[in-house]
Design a protein around this motif. Structure first.
Motif, PDB file in Angstrom:
ATOM      1  N   PHE A 100      55.620  18.658  50.138  1.00  0.00           N
ATOM      2  CA  PHE A 100      54.629  17.813  49.472  1.00  0.00           C
ATOM      3  C   PHE A 100      53.714  18.620  48.562  1.00  0.00           C
ATOM      4  N   SER A 101      53.538  18.106  47.345  1.00  0.00           N
ATOM      5  CA  SER A 101      52.636  18.702  46.369  1.00  0.00           C
ATOM      6  C   SER A 101      51.639  17.641  45.926  1.00  0.00           C
ATOM      7  N   LEU A 102      50.526  18.082  45.363  1.00  0.00           N
ATOM      8  CA  LEU A 102      49.523  17.156  44.853  1.00  0.00           C
ATOM      9  C   LEU A 102      49.600  17.065  43.341  1.00  0.00           C
ATOM     10  N   ILE A 103      49.313  15.886  42.823  1.00  0.00           N
ATOM     11  CA  ILE A 103      49.190  15.673  41.382  1.00  0.00           C
ATOM     12  C   ILE A 103      47.736  15.299  41.127  1.00  0.00           C
ATOM     13  N   MET A 104      47.097  15.988  40.198  1.00  0.00           N
ATOM     14  CA  MET A 104      45.700  15.650  39.892  1.00  0.00           C
ATOM     15  C   MET A 104      45.363  15.986  38.451  1.00  0.00           C
ATOM     16  N   GLY A 105      44.327  15.332  37.954  1.00  0.00           N
ATOM     17  CA  GLY A 105      43.812  15.634  36.627  1.00  0.00           C
ATOM     18  C   GLY A 105      42.963  16.884  36.669  1.00  0.00           C
ATOM     19  N   GLU A 106      42.798  17.510  35.504  1.00  0.00           N
ATOM     20  CA  GLU A 106      41.975  18.728  35.417  1.00  0.00           C
ATOM     21  C   GLU A 106      40.563  18.495  35.933  1.00  0.00           C
ATOM     22  N   ASP A 107      40.046  17.275  35.758  1.00  0.00           N
ATOM     23  CA  ASP A 107      38.691  16.977  36.237  1.00  0.00           C
ATOM     24  C   ASP A 107      38.615  17.102  37.761  1.00  0.00           C
ATOM     25  N   ASN A 108      39.698  16.703  38.472  1.00  0.00           N
ATOM     26  CA  ASN A 108      39.712  16.855  39.927  1.00  0.00           C
ATOM     27  C   ASN A 108      39.883  18.315  40.339  1.00  0.00           C
ATOM     28  N   LEU A 109      40.677  19.056  39.580  1.00  0.00           N
ATOM     29  CA  LEU A 109      40.833  20.482  39.866  1.00  0.00           C
ATOM     30  C   LEU A 109      39.470  21.161  39.792  1.00  0.00           C
ATOM     31  N   ASN A 110      38.666  20.696  38.866  1.00  0.00           N
ATOM     32  CA  ASN A 110      37.332  21.249  38.668  1.00  0.00           C
ATOM     33  C   ASN A 110      36.445  21.104  39.902  1.00  0.00           C
ATOM     34  N   SER A 111      36.695  20.047  40.700  1.00  0.00           N
ATOM     35  CA  SER A 111      35.861  19.839  41.896  1.00  0.00           C
ATOM     36  C   SER A 111      36.632  20.113  43.191  1.00  0.00           C
ATOM     37  N   LEU A 112      37.813  20.731  43.079  1.00  0.00           N
ATOM     38  CA  LEU A 112      38.643  20.989  44.260  1.00  0.00           C
ATOM     39  C   LEU A 112      37.909  21.814  45.317  1.00  0.00           C
ATOM     40  N   HIS A 113      37.062  22.739  44.888  1.00  0.00           N
ATOM     41  CA  HIS A 113      36.343  23.590  45.843  1.00  0.00           C
ATOM     42  C   HIS A 113      35.380  22.792  46.726  1.00  0.00           C
ATOM     43  N   LYS A 114      35.118  21.529  46.367  1.00  0.00           N
ATOM     44  CA  LYS A 114      34.244  20.670  47.180  1.00  0.00           C
ATOM     45  C   LYS A 114      35.033  19.831  48.186  1.00  0.00           C
ATOM     46  N   TRP A 115      36.367  19.849  48.083  1.00  0.00           N
ATOM     47  CA  TRP A 115      37.198  19.042  48.974  1.00  0.00           C
ATOM     48  C   TRP A 115      37.185  19.621  50.378  1.00  0.00           C
ATOM     49  N   LYS A 116      37.335  18.755  51.351  1.00  0.00           N
ATOM     50  CA  LYS A 116      37.403  19.188  52.744  1.00  0.00           C
ATOM     51  C   LYS A 116      38.621  20.102  52.933  1.00  0.00           C
ATOM     52  N   ASN A 117      38.386  21.311  53.450  1.00  0.00           N
ATOM     53  CA  ASN A 117      39.448  22.301  53.734  1.00  0.00           C
ATOM     54  C   ASN A 117      40.374  22.557  52.541  1.00  0.00           C
ATOM     55  N   TYR A 118      39.794  22.689  51.354  1.00  0.00           N
ATOM     56  CA  TYR A 118      40.632  22.886  50.165  1.00  0.00           C
ATOM     57  C   TYR A 118      41.477  24.153  50.249  1.00  0.00           C
ATOM     58  N   HIS A 125      50.323  23.914  49.953  1.00  0.00           N
ATOM     59  CA  HIS A 125      50.866  22.936  48.997  1.00  0.00           C
ATOM     60  C   HIS A 125      50.637  23.393  47.568  1.00  0.00           C
ATOM     61  N   GLU A 126      51.576  23.009  46.695  1.00  0.00           N
ATOM     62  CA  GLU A 126      51.404  23.276  45.279  1.00  0.00           C
ATOM     63  C   GLU A 126      50.628  22.125  44.655  1.00  0.00           C
ATOM     64  N   ILE A 127      49.987  22.400  43.535  1.00  0.00           N
ATOM     65  CA  ILE A 127      49.226  21.380  42.831  1.00  0.00           C
ATOM     66  C   ILE A 127      49.712  21.323  41.385  1.00  0.00           C
ATOM     67  N   TYR A 128      50.039  20.118  40.936  1.00  0.00           N
ATOM     68  CA  TYR A 128      50.474  19.878  39.565  1.00  0.00           C
ATOM     69  C   TYR A 128      49.327  19.193  38.840  1.00  0.00           C
ATOM     70  N   VAL A 129      48.852  19.841  37.765  1.00  0.00           N
ATOM     71  CA  VAL A 129      47.650  19.388  37.075  1.00  0.00           C
ATOM     72  C   VAL A 129      48.014  18.859  35.695  1.00  0.00           C
ATOM     73  N   TYR A 130      47.499  17.662  35.388  1.00  0.00           N
ATOM     74  CA  TYR A 130      47.686  17.117  34.039  1.00  0.00           C
ATOM     75  C   TYR A 130      46.355  17.197  33.289  1.00  0.00           C
ATOM     76  N   PRO A 131      46.420  17.334  31.958  1.00  0.00           N
ATOM     77  CA  PRO A 131      45.190  17.539  31.179  1.00  0.00           C
ATOM     78  C   PRO A 131      44.337  16.282  31.073  1.00  0.00           C
ATOM     79  N   ARG A 132      43.038  16.481  30.967  1.00  0.00           N
ATOM     80  CA  ARG A 132      42.084  15.395  30.697  1.00  0.00           C
ATOM     81  C   ARG A 132      41.246  15.833  29.499  1.00  0.00           C
ATOM     82  N   ALA A 133      40.801  14.892  28.695  1.00  0.00           N
ATOM     83  CA  ALA A 133      40.025  15.216  27.490  1.00  0.00           C
ATOM     84  C   ALA A 133      38.731  15.949  27.850  1.00  0.00           C
ATOM     85  N   ALA A 134      38.041  15.465  28.873  1.00  0.00           N
ATOM     86  CA  ALA A 134      36.791  16.101  29.291  1.00  0.00           C
ATOM     87  C   ALA A 134      36.911  16.510  30.749  1.00  0.00           C
TER      88      ALA A 134
END
Length: 193
Positions: A100-118, A125-134
């Motif tokens: 299992f891998s995660l898919i998230m926008g760059e904005d979520n990657l930006n706050s990943l350090h705030k996630w529970k047990n990141y 798990h691997e994380i696949y990141v798609y771009p966001r404008a902001a």
């Protein structure tokens, strides 16, 4: 089998979600994308959400013509509020042969350090990141991380919030939704008040 988990409240699912999911299915090494309908995001007000069943049904309607994209209600059966680390542990236990891998926008990657047990998530798990404008400034520890893969998916600034507001104001947003999702929303008069 390598599964990409695309989490969201999908309130409602729109063409932006589908374009990202399909791009990940076709342009990465993921075998399937599971659209994980979140019953209650700890960061969102529960009362703004359409009933869980209706949101799941719309994901079914939106993905039925895409064999690599599957709806998932796995979080409906887990304690709430849902935390990704707990969902991943549950899935790994239930499907021990899947990766299992995660898919998230760059904005979520930006706050990943705030996630529970990141750290546990990144370790397993691997994380696949798609771009966001902001997306803001990416935390340095995530820039060249070996488990984080940037996928050059199209940038779509389309939000479920915008769709809900537009429907409430009587606007035609039909092109922004998969046709069967539009019909379901229109028939049930969802998001009209």
């Amino acid at each position: 089998m390598k599964i990409g988990l695309y989490f969201g409240t999908f309130n409602p699912i729109h063409i932006g979600h589908l374009i990202i999911a399909n791009h990940m299915a076709e342009h990465s090494d993921l075998d399937q994308i599971w659209m994980v309908v979140t019953p209650h995001n700890p960061h969102k007000q529960k009362n703004s959400l359409l009933d869980d069943y209706h949101r799941l049904h719309m994901v079914h309607l939106a993905t039925e013509d895409y064999p690599k994209i599957k709806p998932s209600d796995i979080e409906f059966k887990l304690p709430q509020p849902n935390y990704t680390v707990n969902t991943l542990a549950h899935l790994q236990e239930k499907y021990p042969t899947y990766e299992f891998s995660l898919i998230m926008g760059e904005d979520n990657l930006n706050s990943l350090h705030k996630w529970k047990n990141y750290e546990v998530i990144l370790q397993n798990h691997e994380i696949y990141v798609y771009p966001r404008a902001a997306s803001g400034e990416i935390d340095g520890q995530f820039i060249n991380h070996p488990k984080i893969h940037r996928i050059g998916a199209p940038i779509l600034e389309l939000s479920s919030t915008f769709i809900r507001e537009s429907l409430k104001n009587g606007k035609n947003i039909r092109p922004m939704l998969p046709p069967k999702v539009w019909e379901y929303i229109d028939h049930n008069l969802f998001y009209r008040k």
